[in-house]
Design a protein around this motif. Structure first.
Motif, mmCIF file in Angstrom:
data_model
loop_
_atom_site.group_PDB
_atom_site.id
_atom_site.type_symbol
_atom_site.label_atom_id
_atom_site.label_comp_id
_atom_site.label_asym_id
_atom_site.label_seq_id
_atom_site.Cartn_x
_atom_site.Cartn_y
_atom_site.Cartn_z
ATOM 1 N N VAL A 117 -39.831 -1.053 -10.300
ATOM 2 C CA VAL A 117 -40.859 -1.375 -11.299
ATOM 3 C C VAL A 117 -40.223 -1.538 -12.674
ATOM 4 O O VAL A 117 -40.548 -2.476 -13.420
ATOM 5 N N ALA A 118 -39.284 -0.658 -13.028
ATOM 6 C CA ALA A 118 -38.612 -0.745 -14.331
ATOM 7 C C ALA A 118 -37.798 -2.032 -14.442
ATOM 8 O O ALA A 118 -37.783 -2.680 -15.498
ATOM 9 N N ARG A 119 -37.125 -2.432 -13.365
ATOM 10 C CA ARG A 119 -36.346 -3.676 -13.384
ATOM 11 C C ARG A 119 -37.253 -4.880 -13.608
ATOM 12 O O ARG A 119 -36.925 -5.783 -14.375
ATOM 13 N N GLU A 120 -38.403 -4.890 -12.918
ATOM 14 C CA GLU A 120 -39.356 -5.991 -13.117
ATOM 15 C C GLU A 120 -39.862 -6.017 -14.540
ATOM 16 O O GLU A 120 -39.978 -7.084 -15.135
ATOM 17 N N ALA A 122 -38.347 -4.941 -17.160
ATOM 18 C CA ALA A 122 -37.245 -5.386 -18.040
ATOM 19 C C ALA A 122 -37.105 -6.900 -17.993
ATOM 20 O O ALA A 122 -36.832 -7.539 -19.011
ATOM 21 N N ARG A 123 -37.298 -7.500 -16.814
ATOM 22 C CA ARG A 123 -37.230 -8.955 -16.691
ATOM 23 C C ARG A 123 -38.320 -9.638 -17.484
ATOM 24 O O ARG A 123 -38.121 -10.691 -18.073
ATOM 25 N N TRP A 124 -39.520 -9.069 -17.464
ATOM 26 C CA TRP A 124 -40.649 -9.683 -18.159
ATOM 27 C C TRP A 124 -40.554 -9.548 -19.675
ATOM 28 O O TRP A 124 -41.116 -10.345 -20.407
ATOM 29 N N THR A 125 -39.847 -8.523 -20.161
ATOM 30 C CA THR A 125 -39.794 -8.293 -21.603
ATOM 31 C C THR A 125 -38.603 -8.995 -22.260
ATOM 32 O O THR A 125 -38.450 -8.908 -23.459
ATOM 33 N N ARG A 126 -37.812 -9.678 -21.517
ATOM 34 C CA ARG A 126 -36.654 -10.371 -22.104
ATOM 35 C C ARG A 126 -37.045 -11.610 -22.803
ATOM 36 O O ARG A 126 -37.874 -12.348 -22.627
#
Length: 126
Positions: A117-120, A122-126
């Motif tokens: 969930v954290a990786r996803e 992080a991808r969306w907030t880039r």
């Protein structure tokens, strides 16, 4: 016992190398009660390996659990530690064996690894 419980115990040896990565060793006896009947399962654990048998031999630890609760555990609808803390099941002996064994139970349906969930996120907030 239910088919889910039988299948759960049958799959333990094949799943052990993936689940038992820590240096745990000993025998956990699991007493599953249903009405006036109790089935005794022996789970002999060592790093990366499990042997499953039925019998009344003593273990290094004993876990007493109702058959209906155990089915909920093997289907991911209940959690082992929560059941013990709520006094729905009891345990005595080497707690490390219980803690290692609970890793064989599946997560609740729809549960996701928090790291994923954290990786996803992080991808969306880039």
């Amino acid at each position: 016992m239910t088919e889910a419980t039988q299948q759960f115990f049958a799959t333990l040896p094949a799943r052990a190398p993936e689940v038992l990565r820590t240096p745990v060793a000993g025998t956990l006896r699991i007493d599953l009660s249903e009405g006036h009947r109790t089935e005794h399962w022996l789970v002999r654990m060592r790093p990366g390996a499990v042997e499953v048998d039925q019998g009344v031999e003593p273990g290094d630890a004993t876990w007493y659990c109702g058959a209906d609760l155990f089915e909920r555990l093997v289907t991911g609808r209940a959690q082992a530690i929560s059941a013990v803390l709520r006094n729905e099941s009891t345990f005595r002996g080497d707690v490390v064996l219980f803690l290692a064994f609970r890793l064989f139970f599946p997560s609740a349906p729809g549960t996701r690894d928090p790291r994923e969930v954290a990786r996803e996120h992080a991808r969306w907030t880039r």
